[in-house]
Structures are given as structure tokens and as C-alpha cells.
Scaffold this motif. Structure first.
Motif, mmCIF file in Angstrom:
data_model
loop_
_atom_site.group_PDB
_atom_site.id
_atom_site.type_symbol
_atom_site.label_atom_id
_atom_site.label_comp_id
_atom_site.label_asym_id
_atom_site.label_seq_id
_atom_site.Cartn_x
_atom_site.Cartn_y
_atom_site.Cartn_z
ATOM 1 N N VAL A 1 -2.104 13.224 -0.179
ATOM 2 C CA VAL A 1 -2.481 12.894 -1.550
ATOM 3 C C VAL A 1 -2.356 14.092 -2.497
ATOM 4 O O VAL A 1 -1.770 13.981 -3.571
ATOM 5 C CB VAL A 1 -3.907 12.305 -1.589
ATOM 6 C CG1 VAL A 1 -4.369 12.079 -3.018
ATOM 7 C CG2 VAL A 1 -3.955 11.002 -0.791
ATOM 8 N N GLU A 2 -2.867 15.240 -2.110
ATOM 9 C CA GLU A 2 -2.849 16.416 -2.982
ATOM 10 C C GLU A 2 -1.529 17.173 -2.841
ATOM 11 O O GLU A 2 -0.989 17.274 -1.746
ATOM 12 C CB GLU A 2 -4.016 17.364 -2.648
ATOM 13 C CG GLU A 2 -5.387 16.771 -2.878
ATOM 14 C CD GLU A 2 -5.894 15.922 -1.717
ATOM 15 O OE1 GLU A 2 -6.951 15.299 -1.867
ATOM 16 O OE2 GLU A 2 -5.223 15.874 -0.658
ATOM 17 N N ASP A 3 -1.058 17.745 -3.938
ATOM 18 C CA ASP A 3 0.231 18.432 -3.931
ATOM 19 C C ASP A 3 0.130 19.917 -3.598
ATOM 20 O O ASP A 3 1.112 20.536 -3.234
ATOM 21 C CB ASP A 3 0.919 18.260 -5.286
ATOM 22 C CG ASP A 3 2.409 18.543 -5.224
ATOM 23 O OD1 ASP A 3 3.016 18.298 -4.161
ATOM 24 O OD2 ASP A 3 2.961 19.020 -6.220
ATOM 25 N N SER B 1 -10.197 12.464 4.837
ATOM 26 C CA SER B 1 -10.437 13.496 3.830
ATOM 27 C C SER B 1 -11.034 14.713 4.523
ATOM 28 O O SER B 1 -12.107 14.633 5.109
ATOM 29 C CB SER B 1 -11.406 12.995 2.760
ATOM 30 O OG SER B 1 -10.855 11.896 2.072
ATOM 31 N N THR C 1 -6.439 15.189 1.571
ATOM 32 C CA THR C 1 -6.568 13.789 1.970
ATOM 33 C C THR C 1 -5.231 13.281 2.481
ATOM 34 O O THR C 1 -4.206 13.408 1.805
ATOM 35 C CB THR C 1 -7.026 12.914 0.781
ATOM 36 O OG1 THR C 1 -8.236 13.443 0.246
ATOM 37 C CG2 THR C 1 -7.237 11.467 1.219
ATOM 38 N N CYS C 2 -5.249 12.714 3.668
ATOM 39 C CA CYS C 2 -4.082 12.053 4.255
ATOM 40 C C CYS C 2 -4.386 10.556 4.291
ATOM 41 O O CYS C 2 -5.488 10.158 4.691
ATOM 42 C CB CYS C 2 -3.836 12.556 5.675
ATOM 43 S SG CYS C 2 -3.565 14.342 5.799
ATOM 44 N N LYS C 3 -3.412 9.749 3.870
ATOM 45 C CA LYS C 3 -3.604 8.302 3.836
ATOM 46 C C LYS C 3 -2.567 7.606 4.709
ATOM 47 O O LYS C 3 -1.378 7.888 4.603
ATOM 48 C CB LYS C 3 -3.445 7.770 2.410
ATOM 49 C CG LYS C 3 -4.643 7.972 1.532
ATOM 50 C CD LYS C 3 -4.377 7.555 0.097
ATOM 51 C CE LYS C 3 -4.210 6.082 -0.068
ATOM 52 N NZ LYS C 3 -4.147 5.695 -1.500
ATOM 53 N N SER D 1 5.221 10.087 -0.013
ATOM 54 C CA SER D 1 5.122 9.076 1.029
ATOM 55 C C SER D 1 6.250 9.250 2.048
ATOM 56 O O SER D 1 7.374 9.580 1.678
ATOM 57 C CB SER D 1 5.203 7.694 0.378
ATOM 58 O OG SER D 1 5.177 6.683 1.355
ATOM 59 N N ALA E 1 3.281 16.168 -1.849
ATOM 60 C CA ALA E 1 2.454 14.957 -1.863
ATOM 61 C C ALA E 1 3.384 13.767 -2.057
ATOM 62 O O ALA E 1 3.620 13.301 -3.166
ATOM 63 C CB ALA E 1 1.430 15.029 -2.983
ATOM 64 N N ASN F 1 -1.176 4.240 4.730
ATOM 65 C CA ASN F 1 -1.160 3.060 3.856
ATOM 66 C C ASN F 1 -0.842 1.775 4.599
ATOM 67 O O ASN F 1 -1.407 0.732 4.296
ATOM 68 C CB ASN F 1 -0.153 3.266 2.719
ATOM 69 C CG ASN F 1 -0.609 4.358 1.778
ATOM 70 O OD1 ASN F 1 -1.755 4.384 1.347
ATOM 71 N ND2 ASN F 1 0.279 5.277 1.473
ATOM 72 N N GLU G 1 -8.026 6.476 5.341
ATOM 73 C CA GLU G 1 -8.014 7.795 4.726
ATOM 74 C C GLU G 1 -8.783 8.798 5.570
ATOM 75 O O GLU G 1 -9.886 8.504 6.043
ATOM 76 C CB GLU G 1 -8.665 7.770 3.341
ATOM 77 C CG GLU G 1 -7.829 7.174 2.275
ATOM 78 C CD GLU G 1 -8.433 7.371 0.886
ATOM 79 O OE1 GLU G 1 -9.461 8.071 0.733
ATOM 80 O OE2 GLU G 1 -7.855 6.817 -0.056
ATOM 81 N N GLU H 1 0.942 9.200 3.553
ATOM 82 C CA GLU H 1 1.166 10.183 2.504
ATOM 83 C C GLU H 1 0.075 11.238 2.513
ATOM 84 O O GLU H 1 -1.030 11.005 2.993
ATOM 85 C CB GLU H 1 1.223 9.519 1.130
ATOM 86 C CG GLU H 1 -0.097 8.898 0.696
ATOM 87 C CD GLU H 1 0.006 8.174 -0.628
ATOM 88 O OE1 GLU H 1 0.274 8.843 -1.648
ATOM 89 O OE2 GLU H 1 -0.196 6.943 -0.624
#
Length: 176
Positions: free
Chosen positions: A55-57, A22, A163-165, A116, A114, A167, A20, A53
Motif C-alpha cells: 500500500v505505501e510507496d 499492517s 501494509t500488504c494487501k 499491484s 506500491a 486483494n 490486510e 499489493e
């Protein structure tokens, strides 16, 4: 091992098996930016598959993706996507200006907001790279600048918090 660290503007960490980034504050410029790379690993003749993904829209101009054939923070190939459903490909070299190979271009295979997305980068026998998003072909990149390197994940936004993840990251080393 992924770079993990933080300062007043970002936190890069592994959380529940995902990497992650952030973005927590914007200072000294009009956007937040951070990245982390795999330390001590080099790939040549590969397939990279990265499921990631945002995370926030409600992110303003969110961008994230993979820097491949990563030599250092100033030399790599850029394959990124935006929360507007666009992709971009560029070459970053410390001795020249950023070179746009494919400027921000919309594509129906990309999930916006937001959501994937999975990016795939595959080395071809002629040294070119096929770039795909969510299993759909986007373009072939013919760029001889860097023929091997590591992998980095990046996150950019003009609003925080963002936040970018990452996965899942899978890398297959191909036998030439």
C-alpha cells in the motif's frame, strides 16, 4: 478462514474483502514481519492465483507473497516479491537452514513500489511447479519436500507503517 489477530507489531485482518497485514512497529529485530494462513484447508495438484499489493510507496525493503504447501510456521515453500521488482523462491524447513532456490532476482514482469502484482503457482503432472508473475513465466520449481499443504500470505518490511494487501486469492484443485 484467514488468521486474524494483532499484537504490538502487527494487525492481521480482513478489510472490505481483502486480507490486510499492517506492520505497525519493529521490536526485537531490524524488520517487521507477520503472516496469516488459511485454517484447515489443504491443497494438492492446484493452481493458486494471488493478486496483492504493497500500500505505501516509501517502504524500506518491502517484501510480500505466498507461502505454499504450508505445513506450519516452520515448513513451507516461499514465493515472494519485493518493492524493488525482484522475486525469491526458497524452502523453509524446521530441521534445516533456509534453502535458497532462487535468491532475489529482478524481473521486468514485476511492478515495483506500491503497485499491484499477481503471483501464480501451478502444479505440473510431474510434481513440479510453474511460477509466474503478472502472467509471465519466471521459473519451474522442482521441490519434492512438501507435495500438499495450505496457503499463507506474508508481509515483511524494514520500515513501518507498512501494509500488504491480498486483494484476491483463487485456488483451483486439479484432478490428477
Amino acid at each position: 478462514a484467514w488468521y486474524q489477530g494483532q499484537d504490538g507489531t502487527f494487525i492481521n485482518q480482513v478489510v472490505n474483502g481483502a486480507y490486510e497485514i499492517s506492520l505497525t512497529a519493529i521490536e526485537e529485530r531490524e524488520f517487521g514481519l507477520s503472516w496469516g494462513s488459511l485454517d484447515g484447508v489443504q491443497f494438492e495438484n492446484f493452481i493458486i492465483e494471488a493478486q496483492m499489493e504493497l500500500v505505501e510507496d516509501d517502504v524500506v525493503d518491502g517484501r510480500y507473497g505466498i507461502w505454499f504447501n504450508y505445513q506450519d510456521d516452520y515448513n513451507f515453500l516461499y514465493f515472494g516479491i519485493s518493492n524493488r521488482g525482484e522475486y525469491r523462491v526458497a524452502e523453509v524447513r524446521s530441521d534445516t537452514e533456509l534453502r535458497e532456490i532462487q535468491n532475489w532476482t529482478p524481473h521486468p514482469a514485476l511492478n515495483s513500489g506500491a503497485a499491484s502484482n499477481t503471483l501464480t503457482i501451478e502444479t505440473n503432472a510431474d510434481g513440479s511447479y510453474d511460477l509466474k508473475a503478472n502472467g509471465e513465466f519466471l521459473m519451474t520449481l522442482r521441490e519434492p519436500s512438501f507435495d500438499a499443504g495450505s496457503v499463507a500470505f506474508f508481509c515483511y518490511a524494514e520500515s513501518v507503517p507498512t501494509t500488504c494487501k491480498l486483494n484476491h486469492l483463487r485456488v483451483w484443485q486439479l484432478i490428477p
